[in-house]
Write a protein that holds these residues in place. Structure first.
Motif, short mmCIF file in Angstrom:
data_model
loop_
_atom_site.label_atom_id
_atom_site.label_comp_id
_atom_site.label_asym_id
_atom_site.label_seq_id
_atom_site.Cartn_x
_atom_site.Cartn_y
_atom_site.Cartn_z
N LYS A 136 0.85 -1.19 0.00
CA LYS A 136 0.00 0.00 0.00
C LYS A 136 0.88 1.24 0.00
O LYS A 136 1.97 1.25 0.57
CB LYS A 136 -0.90 0.01 1.24
CG LYS A 136 -1.93 -1.09 1.23
CD LYS A 136 -2.78 -1.01 2.48
CE LYS A 136 -3.77 -2.15 2.50
NZ LYS A 136 -4.57 -2.14 3.74
N ARG A 137 0.40 2.28 -0.65
CA ARG A 137 1.17 3.51 -0.76
C ARG A 137 1.60 4.04 0.61
O ARG A 137 2.73 4.48 0.79
CB ARG A 137 0.34 4.57 -1.49
CG ARG A 137 1.12 5.82 -1.79
CD ARG A 137 0.34 6.78 -2.60
NE ARG A 137 -0.05 6.13 -3.85
CZ ARG A 137 -0.72 6.71 -4.82
NH1 ARG A 137 -1.10 7.95 -4.70
NH2 ARG A 137 -1.05 6.06 -5.91
N GLY A 138 0.74 3.97 1.59
CA GLY A 138 1.05 4.46 2.93
C GLY A 138 2.13 3.63 3.63
O GLY A 138 2.77 4.09 4.57
N ASP A 139 2.33 2.39 3.18
CA ASP A 139 3.33 1.51 3.80
C ASP A 139 4.65 1.50 3.03
O ASP A 139 5.58 0.78 3.42
CB ASP A 139 2.78 0.07 3.85
CG ASP A 139 1.55 -0.05 4.73
OD1 ASP A 139 1.40 0.77 5.66
OD2 ASP A 139 0.75 -0.97 4.48
N MET A 140 4.75 2.28 1.95
CA MET A 140 5.93 2.23 1.10
C MET A 140 7.21 2.62 1.85
O MET A 140 8.25 1.99 1.70
CB MET A 140 5.75 3.13 -0.12
CG MET A 140 6.91 3.05 -1.09
SD MET A 140 7.23 1.39 -1.74
CE MET A 140 5.92 1.22 -2.91
N LYS A 141 7.15 3.64 2.68
CA LYS A 141 8.34 4.09 3.40
C LYS A 141 8.87 2.96 4.29
O LYS A 141 10.07 2.68 4.29
CB LYS A 141 8.02 5.33 4.23
CG LYS A 141 9.22 5.93 4.91
CD LYS A 141 8.85 7.23 5.61
CE LYS A 141 10.07 7.85 6.26
NZ LYS A 141 9.76 9.11 6.93
#
Length: 126
Positions: free
Chosen positions: A4-9
């Motif tokens: 998910k984009r929010g978990d990319m970092k």
């Protein structure tokens, strides 16, 4: 693997397939390897890392000694110390080219510091 984009970092900080700089990059090791292969690299390159560390520490010691005496001393390894490539460019990546008009008029050739085009991409200079 879907991330998910929010978990990319978090994913990029822990992904075993992510390219990372060697922990001895400050000592002169230019290796960029997958995180899953880092321990093997560190084990295989112990002697090389020790040698690079000794050269770096000796050079810094010499520079400090001469600086203390008021003398100037150019570090022989300053090229990698001063211009490490950015392994993880963040968008937008802005490269500034100083004195472009002067360099063009003098017909001089110069390049940017090396960088990677994207994660795992091409190493290049402009």
């Amino acid at each position: 693997e879907t991330v998910k984009r929010g978990d990319m970092k978090h994913h990029l900080a822990t992904c075993k397939e992510e390219l990372v700089a060697c922990e001895y990059s400050q000592m002169g090791c230019d290796s960029v390897i997958k995180r899953k292969d880092l321990n093997k690299h560190l084990q295989d390159e112990k002697e090389g890392h020790l040698e690079k560390s000794l050269v770096t520490v000796s050079g810094l010691s010499m520079a400090l000694s001469r600086s203390y005496l008021g003398e100037s001393y150019e570090l022989p390894f300053c090229h990698w110390l001063c211009s490490k490539p950015s392994y993880y460019p963040l968008s937008p990546l802005i490269l500034r080219m100083d004195n472009f008009d002067i360099m063009k008029k003098q017909n001089k050739i110069w390049f940017s510091a090396p960088f990677y085009s994207y994660f795992g991409g091409y190493k290049m200079c402009l």
